[in-house]
Scaffold this motif. Structure first.
Motif, short mmCIF file in Angstrom:
data_model
loop_
_atom_site.label_atom_id
_atom_site.label_comp_id
_atom_site.label_asym_id
_atom_site.label_seq_id
_atom_site.Cartn_x
_atom_site.Cartn_y
_atom_site.Cartn_z
N ASP A 154 -13.00 8.09 13.65
CA ASP A 154 -11.55 8.22 13.58
C ASP A 154 -11.23 9.39 12.63
O ASP A 154 -11.21 9.24 11.42
N GLY A 162 -1.74 -2.84 17.12
CA GLY A 162 -1.95 -2.96 18.57
C GLY A 162 -3.41 -3.10 18.94
O GLY A 162 -4.29 -2.61 18.24
N ARG A 179 -8.44 11.06 12.45
CA ARG A 179 -7.01 11.31 12.27
C ARG A 179 -6.66 11.41 10.78
O ARG A 179 -7.38 10.90 9.91
N PHE A 199 4.74 -6.95 9.08
CA PHE A 199 4.38 -5.66 8.49
C PHE A 199 5.61 -4.75 8.52
O PHE A 199 6.37 -4.75 9.50
N LEU A 255 -3.71 5.47 7.22
CA LEU A 255 -3.78 5.26 8.67
C LEU A 255 -3.32 3.85 8.98
O LEU A 255 -3.74 2.90 8.31
N ARG A 257 3.58 0.70 2.88
CA ARG A 257 3.39 -0.41 3.81
C ARG A 257 3.48 -1.74 3.06
O ARG A 257 2.89 -1.91 1.99
N ARG A 285 0.87 -1.19 0.00
CA ARG A 285 0.00 0.00 0.00
C ARG A 285 0.90 1.23 0.00
O ARG A 285 1.76 1.38 0.88
N SER A 302 -3.05 0.87 11.82
CA SER A 302 -3.65 0.45 13.08
C SER A 302 -2.92 -0.79 13.60
O SER A 302 -3.18 -1.90 13.16
#
Lengths: 434, 259
Positions: A202, A179, A204, A222, A175, A211, A170, A177
């Motif tokens: 969200d 955890g 943000r 990752f 964004l 990625r 990507r 994510s």
């Protein structure tokens, strides 16, 4: 009734009229297409002979017709989003002041899928202020926006594809994510803004980068290269400012474990460990992060631990809790003005010890009402918020939420910074998803 | 004194017996013959020892509306009493999914990154299919079973087993299962409310044999008895029994798939 109290009540009533308009508009019945597909199968009440139901070929035909109709509607483009119509009213416990805000906010996205090439995805945050005002001793939280236009901010824009289904790539603003924690996310080293489960959406903004995701049997790798510091606005900087993150997760019976690392040339390295899974009938999770700094700072670390549990058969009661310890935090509110001035003040991360507990009851008395009572506290400066939130899903009416919160402690503490001490807020919002 | 002593002894003797009688009335046992029928088809339909990956295509029909199609990818591991469901179609549902582990069932909502508790009464994607269709069945734990005679469904002679809920977390309080005598597999299920109003009828149209004496349904029809003309047709496609990575049966997997 004093003049201020009267004005206060009037504004409160006006605020509640605004969503009322929204409700009225949204409840207009949509046009429905009138093309029932022919059915080869019959309900038992309509057909004495059930043999037709077990006609496998007829069943296949009916399914094929349904799929065909759906395929005809399939589009390479998908557009969607969520819009909140939110009205907030804040007053002091002494009713000697009030503030009120009402706005639209939300996210809208578009996704283009091109077979053999991959996906293009773009999403924008949007906001539009409807009303904002205050009077007396109440504090008005910082707001922005121009009532003559909709504020837009690019949240994500990326292109994703896979290489033989072995590596998933990507590229672009995105964004991340990583955890399992719900409220405090210490191992989120990438996003500039911390996510919060307490936010209604969200909001943000993503981070520009690349990625890679390599799924393996029982684990995932990752990697993320973050380009956000390679430029500042229009000013180009060195590629040396690129930072790198990697995460390896694996599943052992009933628990998922993850290791996360973050490093860059001029950046303090960070490492994190997280775990989530079930133990003793509880859903439990935790994140631990450490920053590798030199003296005199040492190695600041942070830890979040949480649980989720539904104790009854029908899962109508839900209890949850989370605590957060932050060795770099402070309970000294005298430092807050400097942090606010440097734009690094975050009420949920400035302190050194926090706690959150909530109880939810679905179908509280009636089937269309869910309610949650929660307490959030910054134990390091003694500020806290108590909230009672209700979610209404009344038939024939758009779903809406109403919440009452009380902010306490001392004035100018983490959780009273924006509201003031002994402040009471009432909030009503309608959430439209499309 | 002697009488007093006897009456006290009698009281304490009668108390547990009475309690046992009340307990018996409240939790009456299942009929062994009905239990044997249910156990027999559960032994064939529960797929312990196998990991199963498949795709459910659901076509929901409602009078006066265009057909609604849902596609759900299913990962199932009965030995651990777990499954993961991921919505694949329509695009607007993509990213949503269910995760069950034992008695806990979660719906993942990507818009809020939230795992919401759900119970067995949850209709998948607003269809006429409930989540207990997707995983391991253990009806004797959830229901009191009794024989309710025989009936003919289509061309098959069937035993009829009546189920009355023992616990709150069940898909329906009362059910009648029509079990084919020829192979012991259910062909029809009637779902009732607590007041015995027929709510829904499920027809198992077809099965596929997997390894050994294990079966999985491949075609199913759910007919809503309250909404005239509303029904959901379900096909079970792409059935594979290869090992599934443990990671798939975690919340983290659902969250990752949504991004």
């Amino acid at each position: 009734m004093s003049g201020k109290t009267f004005v206060s009540a009037a504004v409160f009533a006006a605020l509640f009229l605004l969503p009322g308009f929204a409700l009225g508009q949204a409840s207009t019945p949509a046009d429905q297409p009138d093309s029932p597909a022919p059915a080869d199968t019959e309900a038992p009440a309509a057909a004495a002979d059930e043999s037709a139901i077990f006609d496998s070929a007829g069943f296949d035909r009916t399914v094929a017709e349904g799929k065909k109709a759906a395929d005809a509607e399939k589009a390479a483009w998908l557009v969607g989003g969520t819009v909140l119509m939110d009205s907030r009213y804040l007053t002091t416990a002494a009713l000697d002041g009030w503030s009120a805000e009402s706005d639209f906010s939300g996210k809208a996205f578009a996704k283009l899928t091109v077979p053999d090439y991959g996906n293009l995805f773009v999403s924008y945050n949007l906001s539009y202020p409807v009303l904002s005002g205050s009077s007396g001793n109440a504090v008005l939280a910082p707001g922005s926006g121009n009532p003559d236009s909709i504020d837009l901010a690019l949240s994500e824009f990326h292109y994703s594809f896979d290489i033989a289904k072995a590596v998933f790539v990507r590229i672009g603003k995105q964004l991340i994510s990583w955890g399992p924690a719900r409220i405090w996310t210490p191992i989120d080293f990438i996003n500039r803004t911390k996510a919060s489960q307490l936010d209604m959406l969200d909001f943000r903004l993503g981070t520009p980068g690349v990625r890679l995701h390599v799924p393996m049997n029982g684990s995932n790798l990752f990697m993320f290269a973050d380009f956000s510091d390679t430029r500042s606005g229009a000013e180009l900087k060195s590629l040396d400012a690129t930072t790198f993150s990697a995460r390896l997760d694996a599943t052992v019976p009933d628990f998922e474990l993850g290791l996360t690392g973050f490093f860059g040339k001029d950046t303090k390295a960070k490492a994190g460990f997280d775990a989530s899974g079930r133990a003793f009938g509880f859903d439990m999770y935790g994140e631990y992060a450490i920053v590798f700094s030199s003296a005199p700072v040492g190695f600041p670390s942070s830890l979040s631990l949480g649980f989720l549990k539904s104790p009854d058969d029908l899962k109508r009661w839900i209890i949850q809790g989370e605590v957060f310890f932050n060795s770099d935090g402070t309970g000294n509110s005298a430092r807050y003005p400097d942090l606010v001035a440097s734009n690094t003040f975050n009420p949920l991360y400035v302190g050194s010890a926090y706690g959150y507990a909530a109880v939810t009851k679905k179908e509280l008395g009636v089937s269309f009402l869910d309610a949650t009572a929660s307490v959030l506290s910054d134990a390091s400066d003694g500020s806290y918020m108590v909230k009672f939130e209700t979610e209404f899903t009344i038939p024939q009416v758009p779903p809406f939420d109403f919440a009452v919160s009380y902010f306490g402690g001392e004035t100018g503490r983490a959780l009273t910074w924006y509201s003031g001490n002994h402040a009471i807020t009432m909030e009503l919002w309608v959430r439209v998803e499309f | 004194m002697h009488h007093k002593f006897l009456s006290i002894v009698a009281f304490f003797a009668v108390l547990p017996v009475s309690a046992a009688c009340f307990a018996q009335a409240g939790d009456a046992k299942s009929d062994p013959a009905a239990t044997a029928i249910v156990k027999a088809f559960e032994d064939r339909l529960n797929l312990e020892g196998l990991d199963v990956t498949n795709t459910f295509n659901l076509v929901q029909k409602k009078e006066g509306e265009t057909d609604r199609v849902l596609q759900v990818k299913v990962f199932r591991r009965d030995s651990a009493d777990t499954f993961t469901l991921i919505f694949q179609y329509p695009e607007s549902e993509k990213g949503k999914g269910y995760y069950r582990k034992g008695d806990d069932l979660f719906l993942y909502l990507p818009s809020t990154r939230e795992f919401a508790y759900r119970n067995r009464k949850d209709d998948v994607g607003g269809s006429d299919i409930r989540t207990d269709m997707f995983g391991k069945s253990n009806l004797e734990d959830q229901y009191r079973l009794s024989l309710a005679g025989r009936a003919t469904v289509s061309k098959w002679d069937c035993d009829v087993v009546r189920l009355e809920a023992r616990q709150l977390d069940v898909s329906f309080p009362i059910q009648k299962w029509f079990v084919r005598k020829t192979d012991g597999l259910p062909v029809k299920v009637e779902n009732y409310s607590a007041s015995e109003t027929l709510l829904r009828t499920i027809y198992y149209i077809d099965y596929r044999k997997l390894s050994g004496d294990r079966f999985i349904f491949t075609k199913l029809l759910a007919v809503d008895a309250l909404e005239k003309g509303q029904k959901t047709l379900l096909t079970n496609d792409g059935i594979e029994t290869g090992a599934i990575p443990n990671y798939v049966f975690t919340k983290a997997y659902l969250e990752e798939q949504s991004r």
